[in-house]
Design an enzyme around this catalytic site. Structure first.
Site, PDB file in Angstrom:
ATOM      1  N   GLU A 189      13.946  14.188  18.639  1.00  0.00           N
ATOM      2  CA  GLU A 189      13.778  13.626  17.159  1.00  0.00           C
ATOM      3  C   GLU A 189      14.250  15.000  16.688  1.00  0.00           C
ATOM      4  O   GLU A 189      14.242  15.267  15.623  1.00  0.00           O
ATOM      5  CB  GLU A 189      13.537  13.131  16.529  1.00  0.00           C
ATOM      6  CG  GLU A 189      13.136  11.700  17.155  1.00  0.00           C
ATOM      7  CD  GLU A 189      13.090  10.768  16.384  1.00  0.00           C
ATOM      8  OE1 GLU A 189      12.517  11.080  14.807  1.00  0.00           O
ATOM      9  OE2 GLU A 189      12.058   9.337  17.158  1.00  0.00           O
ATOM     10  N   GLU A 213      11.693   7.266  22.936  1.00  0.00           N
ATOM     11  CA  GLU A 213      10.737   6.190  22.665  1.00  0.00           C
ATOM     12  C   GLU A 213      11.997   4.611  22.250  1.00  0.00           C
ATOM     13  O   GLU A 213      12.967   4.796  22.258  1.00  0.00           O
ATOM     14  CB  GLU A 213      10.443   6.703  21.119  1.00  0.00           C
ATOM     15  CG  GLU A 213       9.955   7.683  21.314  1.00  0.00           C
ATOM     16  CD  GLU A 213       9.333   8.565  19.597  1.00  0.00           C
ATOM     17  OE1 GLU A 213       9.928   8.062  18.688  1.00  0.00           O
ATOM     18  OE2 GLU A 213       9.057   9.369  19.489  1.00  0.00           O
TER      19      GLU A 213
END
Length: 355
Positions: free
Chosen positions: A173, A280
């Protein structure tokens, strides 16, 4: 110059120089590469792409007794199958608790599963990043090689000694980390390339490189600027969820609505030459309609085929907060029922290579 050790001392930790920096090799993982590779049309590629389906994986937090192995085995018992891929997160503290890649538990789990390790250029304040607080080491410092001798090289030697192929994601991320003070996109690209090249220089050619962003379209400019290039990346990945009530919205997004926008944008604007991983993913529950969570998961086997380059799905099995509407786990109830059923689909029954 033990820069990180000094930082840890200030935070109340002591790491010292990792034992595996010892050139004698004491403390290094054993070579886990063994056994014949799968053959035939469904055999995974050199970069662990399963051509006939997708890996079924999960991030499972440590058990209350501190064991990752116990947590994963307990999760597998609930879902009725062995995971193809176990995902775990590490900082750059160099400590045995969180800063050592390939812990004993990871090595044991990796005997018959794939491992994916997220490696963050931070030092966490609490064990296992419990409260999400950390100190940034800085992409510029990583790119300059400042931490090579103290932190980076010992971990590279650990991965090399392990032998078996491992997925590695540097600063997952990453688009969110620009605002957190890690550095500029150009500094990230330089840091990523430096790590990649350092692994090659030290002979750790068993690493499969995963570039992971949020997939949030509002970060499109940053995501595009953060890409190191196809020659440095084996897989691209994103982390997208159906947060529903957790983010105060009444817009329930089914699996495809939660994943397709980021998937399409990344392939159109970053690269369409690499497979994709949902590094995720999860859905929040709907307290007014509990069956919705089950149906969200049972719909995955059919829906994911509309995203043909997605070759790995990694469930995030941790609450986003203590609020019940933010419980993203599938430990019980309708969520567990749906996730268990989805995991039985043949698309997620691919041959896991032993090396």
């Amino acid at each position: 110059m033990l820069v990180v050790a000094a930082l840890l001392t200030g935070l109340g930790f002591w790491a010292g120089r990792p034992d595996d920096a010892d050139p004698s090799g004491r403390g290094l993982p054993g070579d886990a590469a063994s056994g014949p590779l799968p053959t035939g049309p469904c055999a995974p590629t050199d970069t662990l792409v399963p051509p006939c389906g997708a890996w079924w994986g999960a991030y499972v937090p440590y058990a209350a007794n501190g064991s990752l192995k116990d947590a994963v085995l307990g999760f597998e018992k609930r879902i009725g199958r062995r995971l193809d891929l176990v995902y775990n997160y590490h900082d750059m503290s160099g400590t045995e608790l969180d800063g050592q890649l390939l812990t004993p538990d990871e090595q044991e789990l990796g005997r018959d599963r794939l491992l994916m390790l997220a490696w963050e250029s931070t030092v966490w304040t609490e064990p296992h990043h419990e409260n999400w607080t950390e100190t940034q080491l800085g992409w510029g410092n990583i790119a300059s090689g400042k931490y090579d001798e103290e932190i980076v090289d010992p971990q590279i030697r650990r991965l090399k000694a392990y032998g078996k192929r491992v997925f590695l994601s540097f600063d997952q991320e990453t688009d969110a980390r620009v605002e957190e003070g890690a550095g500029t996109p150009a500094e990230f690209v330089a840091a990523y390339r430096h790590l990649h090249d350092r692994f090659r220089e030290l002979g750790a050619d068993n690493v499969v490189w995963v570039w992971t962003v949020s997939g949030h379209l509002g970060s499109g400019k940053e995501m595009k600027a953060l890409y190191p290039g196809d020659e440095y990346v084996d897989w691209i990945a994103m982390d997208q969820y159906n947060y529903y009530g957790c983010h105060g919205t009444t817009d329930w997004k089914d699996f495809l609505r939660s994943q397709r926008p980021g998937y399409a944008w990344l392939r159109a604007n970053v690269t369409d030459a690499r497979p994709m991983m949902l590094a995720e993913f999860a859905t929040a529950p709907d307290a007014d309609d509990p069956g919705r969570q089950r149906d969200w998961y049972t719909g995955i086997p059919g829906a994911v085929k509309e995203l043909p380059e997605v070759r790995a799905l990694v469930h995030w099995n941790r609450p986003a907060s203590e609020r019940p509407e933010c419980d993203l786990t599938v430990n019980d109830g309708p969520g567990l029922e749906g996730y268990r059923e989805a995991g039985r689909d043949g698309y997620f029954q691919q041959p896991v290579p032993p090396r």
